[in-house]
Scaffold this motif. Structure first.
Motif, short mmCIF file in Angstrom:
data_model
loop_
_atom_site.label_atom_id
_atom_site.label_comp_id
_atom_site.label_asym_id
_atom_site.label_seq_id
_atom_site.Cartn_x
_atom_site.Cartn_y
_atom_site.Cartn_z
N THR A 7 2.07 20.83 -1.51
CA THR A 7 -0.26 20.69 -1.45
C THR A 7 -0.04 20.93 -3.35
O THR A 7 0.85 22.21 -4.22
N GLU A 43 -2.08 17.07 -0.59
CA GLU A 43 -1.30 16.85 0.01
C GLU A 43 -0.15 16.17 -1.18
O GLU A 43 -0.06 14.48 -1.58
N ALA A 46 4.28 22.19 4.14
CA ALA A 46 4.16 20.28 3.17
C ALA A 46 4.00 21.12 1.78
O ALA A 46 3.44 21.98 1.53
#
Length: 257
Positions: free
Chosen positions: A51, A254, A49
């Motif tokens: 971030t 995020e 992910a």
């Protein structure tokens, strides 16, 4: 003659059950082996992910509404008893003057009490006792800053001859801290938007937010003057200025395209 027992034939249902057991066992084993793989897959997903790990701060300036100041009495005597007696007499006068100036009993606290022998030193001679020095200091809190200078003058005029320092503060810093928090979050969001424009990603979810800093009174106190021995023609002028309250924040966002 050999007697051979004839084994009864197993029913189809039992044969199926016996045959199915290893399959179920194998399935259980397969599921157990798959658990770490599933956990690894989740970890990989979180790791992949995108971030933003950001930090910012907010500040607010506010006028203080209280001050703490340390003052005291220093005396000398030929004996320890004489030094202490003279000190006690002058300190009582100074304390009475503070209370008359409007300082409450709860805002006066003894912060230091010392008695020291005094010696004269000559070359090639043993130290010679010349007397004793006693010192007593109190830290007072002044809640009406308009009376701060007059309060110091009253104490010095009554016998206090040491003023070591002063610091300004807030009786209730909550409002100033909250204002700084709002500024810190605004700065954090602005930074996240800036990085989004620069990278082509957009912060879509706040994952974590942490805070540091906050209101801290100045320490050590700022020096004012020591061994005060002067005529109080005018009230002592003391400027309170402004206090800076700062809050630091950090966050994880995020991000996605």
């Amino acid at each position: 003659m050999t007697n051979t027992a004839r084994r009864p034939a197993q029913s189809p249902v039992r044969l199926m059950a016996a045959f199915a057991a290893p399959v179920l066992l194998g399935g259980a084993l397969l599921m157990g082996a798959a658990a770490p793989a599933l956990a690894q897959t989740s970890a990989d997903t979180a790791f992949k992910a995108t971030t933003f790990n950001l930090s910012a701060f907010g500040e607010t300036r506010v006028a203080p509404d209280m001050a703490t100041i340390t003052l005291g009495v220093q005396t000398e005597g030929a004996t320890a008893g004489e030094a202490l007696k003279a000190n006690g007499t002058r300190m009582n006068l100074a304390m009475a003057a503070l209370k008359k100036a409007g300082i409450a009993e709860r805002d006066i606290q003894t912060s230091n009490l010392n008695l020291n022998a005094q010696y004269a030193y000559e070359q090639n001679q043993p130290p010679k006792l010349t007397g004793y020095q006693a010192s007593n200091q109190v830290t007072i809190t002044v809640r009406d800053l308009a009376k701060l200078g007059a309060t110091v003058d009253a104490a010095v005029g009554a016998g206090a001859n040491t003023v070591n320092g002063i610091s300004f503060g807030l009786t209730n810093p909550q409002a100033a801290e909250d204002a700084a928090r709002l500024e810190a979050v605004k700065a954090l969001q602005a930074k996240a938007e800036l990085y989004g424009r620069a990278t082509g990603y957009k912060a879509v979810r706040l994952v974590n937010l942490s805070e540091g800093g906050g209101y801290t009174p100045p320490s050590p106190p700022m020096p004012v003057f020591a061994m005060a021995k002067r005529e109080m023609a005018d009230s002592t002028s003391i400027s309170a200025g402004e206090l800076k309250v700062r809050v630091d924040v950090s966050a994880v966002y995020e991000a996605a395209r």
